[in-house]
Motif scaffolding. Structure first.
Motif, PDB file in Angstrom:
ATOM      1  N   GLN A  22       0.851  -1.180   0.000  1.00  8.65           N
ATOM      2  CA  GLN A  22       0.000   0.000   0.000  1.00  8.65           C
ATOM      3  C   GLN A  22       0.887   1.230   0.000  1.00  8.65           C
ATOM      4  O   GLN A  22       1.802   1.351   0.821  1.00  8.65           O
ATOM      5  CB  GLN A  22      -0.910   0.020   1.223  1.00  8.65           C
ATOM      6  CG  GLN A  22      -1.883   1.168   1.194  1.00  8.65           C
ATOM      7  CD  GLN A  22      -2.948   1.062   2.264  1.00  8.65           C
ATOM      8  OE1 GLN A  22      -3.009   0.080   2.993  1.00  8.65           O
ATOM      9  NE2 GLN A  22      -3.783   2.071   2.352  1.00  8.65           N
ATOM     10  N   ASN A  25      -3.118   5.910  -0.825  1.00  4.96           N
ATOM     11  CA  ASN A  25      -4.451   5.327  -0.991  1.00  4.96           C
ATOM     12  C   ASN A  25      -4.481   4.259  -2.080  1.00  4.96           C
ATOM     13  O   ASN A  25      -5.561   3.810  -2.465  1.00  4.96           O
ATOM     14  CB  ASN A  25      -5.471   6.419  -1.326  1.00  4.96           C
ATOM     15  CG  ASN A  25      -5.682   7.369  -0.163  1.00  4.96           C
ATOM     16  OD1 ASN A  25      -5.564   6.965   0.998  1.00  4.96           O
ATOM     17  ND2 ASN A  25      -5.976   8.618  -0.458  1.00  4.96           N
ATOM     18  N   TYR A  67      -9.725  -3.077   1.458  1.00  6.14           N
ATOM     19  CA  TYR A  67     -10.254  -2.752   0.131  1.00  6.14           C
ATOM     20  C   TYR A  67     -11.249  -3.830  -0.291  1.00  6.14           C
ATOM     21  O   TYR A  67     -11.333  -4.891   0.328  1.00  6.14           O
ATOM     22  CB  TYR A  67      -9.124  -2.697  -0.905  1.00  6.14           C
ATOM     23  CG  TYR A  67      -8.180  -1.540  -0.753  1.00  6.14           C
ATOM     24  CD1 TYR A  67      -8.220  -0.460  -1.625  1.00  6.14           C
ATOM     25  CD2 TYR A  67      -7.214  -1.527   0.252  1.00  6.14           C
ATOM     26  CE1 TYR A  67      -7.329   0.601  -1.500  1.00  6.14           C
ATOM     27  CE2 TYR A  67      -6.329  -0.477   0.397  1.00  6.14           C
ATOM     28  CZ  TYR A  67      -6.393   0.590  -0.484  1.00  6.14           C
ATOM     29  OH  TYR A  67      -5.516   1.634  -0.354  1.00  6.14           O
ATOM     30  N   CYS A 124      -7.565   1.565  -5.625  1.00  3.46           N
ATOM     31  CA  CYS A 124      -7.462   2.913  -5.073  1.00  3.46           C
ATOM     32  C   CYS A 124      -8.717   3.224  -4.277  1.00  3.46           C
ATOM     33  O   CYS A 124      -9.808   2.787  -4.628  1.00  3.46           O
ATOM     34  CB  CYS A 124      -7.327   3.954  -6.180  1.00  3.46           C
ATOM     35  SG  CYS A 124      -5.803   3.839  -7.097  1.00  3.46           S
ATOM     36  N   LYS A 125      -8.530   4.011  -3.230  1.00  4.99           N
ATOM     37  CA  LYS A 125      -9.684   4.497  -2.437  1.00  4.99           C
ATOM     38  C   LYS A 125      -9.813   5.980  -2.610  1.00  4.99           C
ATOM     39  O   LYS A 125      -8.883   6.680  -2.845  1.00  4.99           O
ATOM     40  CB  LYS A 125      -9.476   4.156  -0.967  1.00  4.99           C
ATOM     41  CG  LYS A 125      -9.753   2.719  -0.685  1.00  4.99           C
ATOM     42  CD  LYS A 125      -9.940   2.544   0.797  1.00  4.99           C
ATOM     43  CE  LYS A 125     -10.386   1.146   1.054  1.00  4.99           C
ATOM     44  NZ  LYS A 125     -11.129   0.985   2.245  1.00  4.99           N
TER      45      LYS A 125
END
Length: 125
Positions: A22, A25, A67, A124-125
């Protein structure tokens, strides 16, 4: 700061790499072979069962990092035989619905351990 992600619900890395990393984000999931983490063996000898296991491994890594498959923006699918594309695609559609991620799919000369498929993802967030 980069953070390595590891879960026992996906096969351990077979080399010097992380199951996922990670960065901010964004989550980069390493290519997942169709290995069942509970047995250490392939989850079948056909493309459908191997695709399902590879994507289950991807999903389990995503979940370990907080996620979901809905967060995936890009995948890469490596196939040992391009003639398996349609069968792979049918299983792939079970995991990604709605706005599907961008994707590249390639036939390659060989996949580690003689697998029929390997799948990596970026979320992706």
């Amino acid at each position: 700061m980069n953070q390595s992600i590891h879960t026992p619900n996906a096969p351990a890395a077979i080399g010097p790499y992380s199951q996922a990393v990670q960065a901010g984000n964004t989550l980069f999931v390493s290519g997942q072979l169709p290995i069942d983490p509970t047995t250490g063996a392939f989850a079948g000898s056909d493309i459908a069962s191997q695709t399902r296991q590879s994507l289950t491994n991807v999903r389990n890594i995503l979940e370990a990092a907080g996620y979901t498959c809905a967060d995936v923006v890009k995948t890469t699918v490596l196939l040992a035989n391009i003639e398996d594309f349609a069968a792979m695609n049918a299983v792939y559609a079970e995991f990604f619905t709605g706005t599907c991620p961008a994707r590249a799919a390639f036939a390659v000369k060989a996949i580690p351990k003689g697998a029929l498929v390997e799948i990596e993802a970026i979320a992706c967030k």
